[in-house]
Structure formats: C-alpha cells, structure tokens
Design a protein around this motif. Structure first.
Motif, PDB file in Angstrom:
ATOM      1  N   LEU A 135       0.857  -1.182   0.000  1.00 42.99           N
ATOM      2  CA  LEU A 135       0.000   0.000   0.000  1.00 42.99           C
ATOM      3  C   LEU A 135       0.896   1.235   0.000  1.00 42.99           C
ATOM      4  O   LEU A 135       1.012   1.948   0.988  1.00 42.99           O
ATOM      5  N   ALA A 136       1.554   1.447  -1.130  1.00 45.00           N
ATOM      6  CA  ALA A 136       2.612   2.449  -1.258  1.00 45.00           C
ATOM      7  C   ALA A 136       2.124   3.885  -1.123  1.00 45.00           C
ATOM      8  O   ALA A 136       2.881   4.739  -0.690  1.00 45.00           O
ATOM      9  N   ASP A 137       0.889   4.131  -1.504  1.00 48.18           N
ATOM     10  CA  ASP A 137       0.382   5.504  -1.461  1.00 48.18           C
ATOM     11  C   ASP A 137      -1.124   5.469  -1.236  1.00 48.18           C
ATOM     12  O   ASP A 137      -1.741   4.404  -1.166  1.00 48.18           O
ATOM     13  N   GLY A 138      -1.714   6.661  -1.151  1.00 48.04           N
ATOM     14  CA  GLY A 138      -3.149   6.759  -0.891  1.00 48.04           C
ATOM     15  C   GLY A 138      -4.000   6.100  -1.960  1.00 48.04           C
ATOM     16  O   GLY A 138      -5.050   5.531  -1.666  1.00 48.04           O
ATOM     17  N   TRP A 139      -3.545   6.161  -3.224  1.00 49.27           N
ATOM     18  CA  TRP A 139      -4.301   5.521  -4.304  1.00 49.27           C
ATOM     19  C   TRP A 139      -4.408   4.015  -4.058  1.00 49.27           C
ATOM     20  O   TRP A 139      -5.487   3.447  -4.177  1.00 49.27           O
ATOM     21  N   HIS A 140      -3.295   3.376  -3.688  1.00 48.91           N
ATOM     22  CA  HIS A 140      -3.305   1.930  -3.452  1.00 48.91           C
ATOM     23  C   HIS A 140      -4.122   1.577  -2.211  1.00 48.91           C
ATOM     24  O   HIS A 140      -4.792   0.541  -2.178  1.00 48.91           O
ATOM     25  N   VAL A 141      -4.067   2.402  -1.180  1.00 48.28           N
ATOM     26  CA  VAL A 141      -4.885   2.167   0.018  1.00 48.28           C
ATOM     27  C   VAL A 141      -6.359   2.223  -0.368  1.00 48.28           C
ATOM     28  O   VAL A 141      -7.140   1.326  -0.032  1.00 48.28           O
ATOM     29  N   ASN A 142      -6.753   3.285  -1.070  1.00 45.01           N
ATOM     30  CA  ASN A 142      -8.155   3.432  -1.469  1.00 45.01           C
ATOM     31  C   ASN A 142      -8.598   2.300  -2.392  1.00 45.01           C
ATOM     32  O   ASN A 142      -9.730   1.808  -2.280  1.00 45.01           O
ATOM     33  N   ALA A 143      -7.730   1.897  -3.304  1.00 43.27           N
ATOM     34  CA  ALA A 143      -8.073   0.801  -4.213  1.00 43.27           C
ATOM     35  C   ALA A 143      -8.290  -0.497  -3.441  1.00 43.27           C
ATOM     36  O   ALA A 143      -9.230  -1.246  -3.726  1.00 43.27           O
ATOM     37  N   ALA A 144      -7.439  -0.777  -2.467  1.00 43.09           N
ATOM     38  CA  ALA A 144      -7.579  -1.998  -1.659  1.00 43.09           C
ATOM     39  C   ALA A 144      -8.864  -1.966  -0.845  1.00 43.09           C
ATOM     40  O   ALA A 144      -9.592  -2.968  -0.767  1.00 43.09           O
ATOM     41  N   ILE A 145      -9.155  -0.838  -0.232  1.00 44.50           N
ATOM     42  CA  ILE A 145     -10.395  -0.711   0.552  1.00 44.50           C
ATOM     43  C   ILE A 145     -11.603  -0.884  -0.358  1.00 44.50           C
ATOM     44  O   ILE A 145     -12.531  -1.650  -0.056  1.00 44.50           O
ATOM     45  N   ASP A 146     -11.607  -0.180  -1.478  1.00 46.12           N
ATOM     46  CA  ASP A 146     -12.739  -0.252  -2.402  1.00 46.12           C
ATOM     47  C   ASP A 146     -12.932  -1.666  -2.936  1.00 46.12           C
ATOM     48  O   ASP A 146     -14.058  -2.160  -3.006  1.00 46.12           O
ATOM     49  N   THR A 147     -11.847  -2.321  -3.305  1.00 47.67           N
ATOM     50  CA  THR A 147     -11.942  -3.691  -3.821  1.00 47.67           C
ATOM     51  C   THR A 147     -12.558  -4.622  -2.788  1.00 47.67           C
ATOM     52  O   THR A 147     -13.478  -5.389  -3.100  1.00 47.67           O
TER      53      THR A 147
END
Length: 182
Positions: free
Chosen positions: A25-37
């Motif tokens: 979860l390198a950045d906010g985009w990856h965090v949000n993508a993981a949560i959304d998925t």
C-alpha cells in the motif's frame, strides 16, 4: 459512511505497509483501491456465496480473478478491474499483445465455465463448491498466471485468505434480516 471506521481501516490498510492480501500500500491511491476492492467486491462476494450456500442451500462456486495482461489493462500499473476477466472467459481479448499465458488461461476458464453450464447442480466448474466446507470456511479458486504448481490453471485457497479484512466492514454493511447487506 467510512469516517466512523477510520481507525479500523487505517490499521487494516496501513499507508506504506502491507494490505490484508499482502499487497504493498505504497500511497493513498493503493490504500483506497484496496479498501474499495474489498468493500465493494471481495467481501460482498463472500457474504453472498456463504448466504446462498449455507442459508439457502444452493450450489455455489466462487472464484477470484487476478491476472493482468498488456492487452486487457486499462492503464499500465492499474492491475485487475471489475469485469476484466470477461474477454478472457469468452476468448474475445485483443490478439495484439496477447501472451501465451493469456491464451492458456482463457482456455482454462472457458473449460471451467462450460463444465459449470453442463452440470450447475452437480460437479460444477471442476472445484469444490462453497457448501462443501463448514460455514465460514470454504474453497475459492484463484485464476492467475504463474501461481499454478499443478498445471490446472488455477489454485485453490481457503476463503479466509481473500476475506481476512472483511470483518472490518461488518459494522458498515450491517445485517438486515433475510439479506446479506442490502
């Protein structure tokens, strides 16, 4: 909707750390993508599969598609997205930049779907049904390239491998009588 659950989400999906499925979860985009998925796809799929199999006693098979190819990617680096398996299942992916692994995976998935269509209440697509295990623990097939030691085109994992973060969403979904979350 997520604000009251921010602390639990930050613990489960730590910025700069590892997500529940081992992803960086390198950045906010990856965090949000993981949560959304997890919140919109993985965890609801788990709930629906379990309710259909264990409450309604219907035959259910679950899969998780996790393969990205140059000719199916929306943009480089974005990875798998909702419905990205459809061209693979139907063999309608673009031949330009297609890989041998993609063609092989397409054949494997087409065979699994055809087997399911032939016997949707019996053997299904070729792996154990969700109801074959205990409630809360069941097999899920993961379609991915390069992770198949037995040469089948898929690997079987326990649902907890994919659904480990789903508990954080339970207070968000709630539980209405007779319905998984809606």
């Amino acid at each position: 909707m997520l604000s009251p659950h921010a602390a639990a989400l930050k613990t489960t999906y730590p910025l700069g750390g590892q997500g529940p499925n081992g992803e960086l979860l390198a950045d906010g985009w990856h965090v949000n993508a993981a949560i959304d998925t997890d919140m919109e796809y993985t965890c609801p799929a788990s709930r629906v599969a379990q309710d259909a199999a264990f409450r309604l006693e219907l035959p259910v098979w679950r899969y998780f598609f996790n393969a990205t190819f140059p000719n199916t990617a929306l943009r480089e680096g974005l990875g798998v997205y909702h419905s990205s398996e459809i061209p693979i299942v139907f063999g309608s992916y673009f031949a330009v930049n297609a890989t041998a692994e993609e063609a092989r995976l397409s054949g494997v998935m087409q065979t699994a779907w055809a087997e399911f269509a032939k016997d949707p209440y019996g053997a299904g697509p070729g792996w154990e049904a969700v109801g074959a295990g205990e409630a809360g623990q069941y097999p899920v097939v993961v379609f991915n390239v390069g992770t198949d030691p037995k040469g089948k085109g898929w690997v079987v994992v326990e649902n907890g491998t994919l659904d480990g973060a789903c508990g954080v969403f339970e207070p968000i979904y709630g539980r209405r009588k007779g319905s998984p979350w809606w």
